[in-house]
Design a protein around this motif. Structure first.
Motif, PDB file in Angstrom:
ATOM      1  N   GLY A 146       0.805  -1.213   0.000  1.00  0.00           N
ATOM      2  CA  GLY A 146       0.000   0.000   0.000  1.00  0.00           C
ATOM      3  C   GLY A 146       0.838   1.262   0.000  1.00  0.00           C
ATOM      4  O   GLY A 146       0.517   2.232  -0.681  1.00  0.00           O
ATOM      5  N   ALA A 147       1.925   1.245   0.765  1.00  0.00           N
ATOM      6  CA  ALA A 147       2.806   2.418   0.804  1.00  0.00           C
ATOM      7  C   ALA A 147       3.398   2.703  -0.570  1.00  0.00           C
ATOM      8  O   ALA A 147       3.439   3.854  -1.014  1.00  0.00           O
ATOM      9  N   ILE A 148       3.816   1.666  -1.257  1.00  0.00           N
ATOM     10  CA  ILE A 148       4.396   1.847  -2.592  1.00  0.00           C
ATOM     11  C   ILE A 148       3.319   2.218  -3.604  1.00  0.00           C
ATOM     12  O   ILE A 148       3.458   3.177  -4.366  1.00  0.00           O
ATOM     13  N   TYR A 149       2.226   1.449  -3.622  1.00  0.00           N
ATOM     14  CA  TYR A 149       1.150   1.651  -4.606  1.00  0.00           C
ATOM     15  C   TYR A 149       0.606   3.071  -4.539  1.00  0.00           C
ATOM     16  O   TYR A 149       0.507   3.760  -5.544  1.00  0.00           O
ATOM     17  N   TYR A 150       0.253   3.504  -3.332  1.00  0.00           N
ATOM     18  CA  TYR A 150      -0.365   4.816  -3.210  1.00  0.00           C
ATOM     19  C   TYR A 150       0.643   5.960  -3.329  1.00  0.00           C
ATOM     20  O   TYR A 150       0.283   7.038  -3.779  1.00  0.00           O
ATOM     21  N   SER A 151       1.896   5.743  -2.952  1.00  0.00           N
ATOM     22  CA  SER A 151       2.871   6.817  -3.119  1.00  0.00           C
ATOM     23  C   SER A 151       3.149   7.056  -4.605  1.00  0.00           C
ATOM     24  O   SER A 151       3.390   8.189  -5.012  1.00  0.00           O
ATOM     25  N   ILE A 152       3.063   6.010  -5.403  1.00  0.00           N
ATOM     26  CA  ILE A 152       3.262   6.163  -6.851  1.00  0.00           C
ATOM     27  C   ILE A 152       2.028   6.798  -7.491  1.00  0.00           C
ATOM     28  O   ILE A 152       2.138   7.754  -8.263  1.00  0.00           O
ATOM     29  N   PHE A 211      -8.281  14.262  -4.273  1.00  0.00           N
ATOM     30  CA  PHE A 211      -8.451  13.441  -3.074  1.00  0.00           C
ATOM     31  C   PHE A 211      -8.020  14.143  -1.796  1.00  0.00           C
ATOM     32  O   PHE A 211      -8.368  13.701  -0.708  1.00  0.00           O
ATOM     33  N   ALA A 212      -7.270  15.223  -1.904  1.00  0.00           N
ATOM     34  CA  ALA A 212      -6.721  15.896  -0.726  1.00  0.00           C
ATOM     35  C   ALA A 212      -7.811  16.408   0.218  1.00  0.00           C
ATOM     36  O   ALA A 212      -7.661  16.357   1.434  1.00  0.00           O
ATOM     37  N   GLY A 260      -7.679  -1.403  -8.771  1.00  0.00           N
ATOM     38  CA  GLY A 260      -6.358  -2.000  -8.982  1.00  0.00           C
ATOM     39  C   GLY A 260      -5.726  -2.426  -7.679  1.00  0.00           C
ATOM     40  O   GLY A 260      -5.176  -3.527  -7.568  1.00  0.00           O
ATOM     41  N   ASP A 261      -5.835  -1.581  -6.675  1.00  0.00           N
ATOM     42  CA  ASP A 261      -5.277  -1.895  -5.358  1.00  0.00           C
ATOM     43  C   ASP A 261      -5.875  -3.181  -4.814  1.00  0.00           C
ATOM     44  O   ASP A 261      -5.151  -4.094  -4.417  1.00  0.00           O
ATOM     45  N   HIS A 262      -7.184  -3.280  -4.793  1.00  0.00           N
ATOM     46  CA  HIS A 262      -7.829  -4.434  -4.176  1.00  0.00           C
ATOM     47  C   HIS A 262      -7.666  -5.713  -4.986  1.00  0.00           C
ATOM     48  O   HIS A 262      -7.499  -6.791  -4.414  1.00  0.00           O
ATOM     49  N   LEU A 263      -7.702  -5.617  -6.297  1.00  0.00           N
ATOM     50  CA  LEU A 263      -7.478  -6.821  -7.108  1.00  0.00           C
ATOM     51  C   LEU A 263      -6.084  -7.397  -6.855  1.00  0.00           C
ATOM     52  O   LEU A 263      -5.920  -8.601  -6.696  1.00  0.00           O
TER      53      LEU A 263
END
Length: 129
Positions: A24-30, A38-39, A112-115
């Protein structure tokens, strides 16, 4: 259909939770370098990180229960079980986006995250079952 708690692997649950946080840290930071739209909806303060960590381990536990209950004994069958969970979540997000509750960009990011992560969690639990 009961859960055979003796088949649950604590190491798989811990590894899955750690994998979820790392991924999650990598996926969302990218994908969210520029949070833009979203902010405004982001939670403030450090509590969101503690909640995210708890959710990672709870998700790993629940996928572990599913994999054990389904009798998945290989990483492939575990990944298949996890993919099905990710697909169900994606379908819910898709329905919500059709009614304007989620932007198209948010849909693709969340889907994409959840899949990916639930497929990976299923594989982890399948390896250790």
């Amino acid at each position: 259909m009961g859960i055979d708690w003796t088949q649950m692997n604590v190491w798989a649950i811990l590894a899955g939770g750690a994998l979820y946080m790392f991924y999650g840290a990598i996926y969302y930071s990218i994908l969210l370098k520029n949070k833009g739209e979203f902010a405004a909806n982001e939670s403030k303060g450090p509590g969101k990180y503690a909640a995210s960590a708890a959710i990672a381990f709870i998700s790993s536990l629940l996928i572990g229960i599913l994999v054990v209950s389904a009798g998945a004994e290989t990483w492939i069958s575990g990944a298949a079980a996890g993919f099905i969970v990710g697909l169900i979540i994606t379908l819910v997000y898709l329905k919500n986006s059709l009614f304007g509750l989620l932007s198209r960009r948010a849909l693709f990011i969340a889907a994409g995250d959840h899949l990916i992560i639930f497929t990976l969690l299923g594989a982890v639990h399948g390896i250790w079952s």
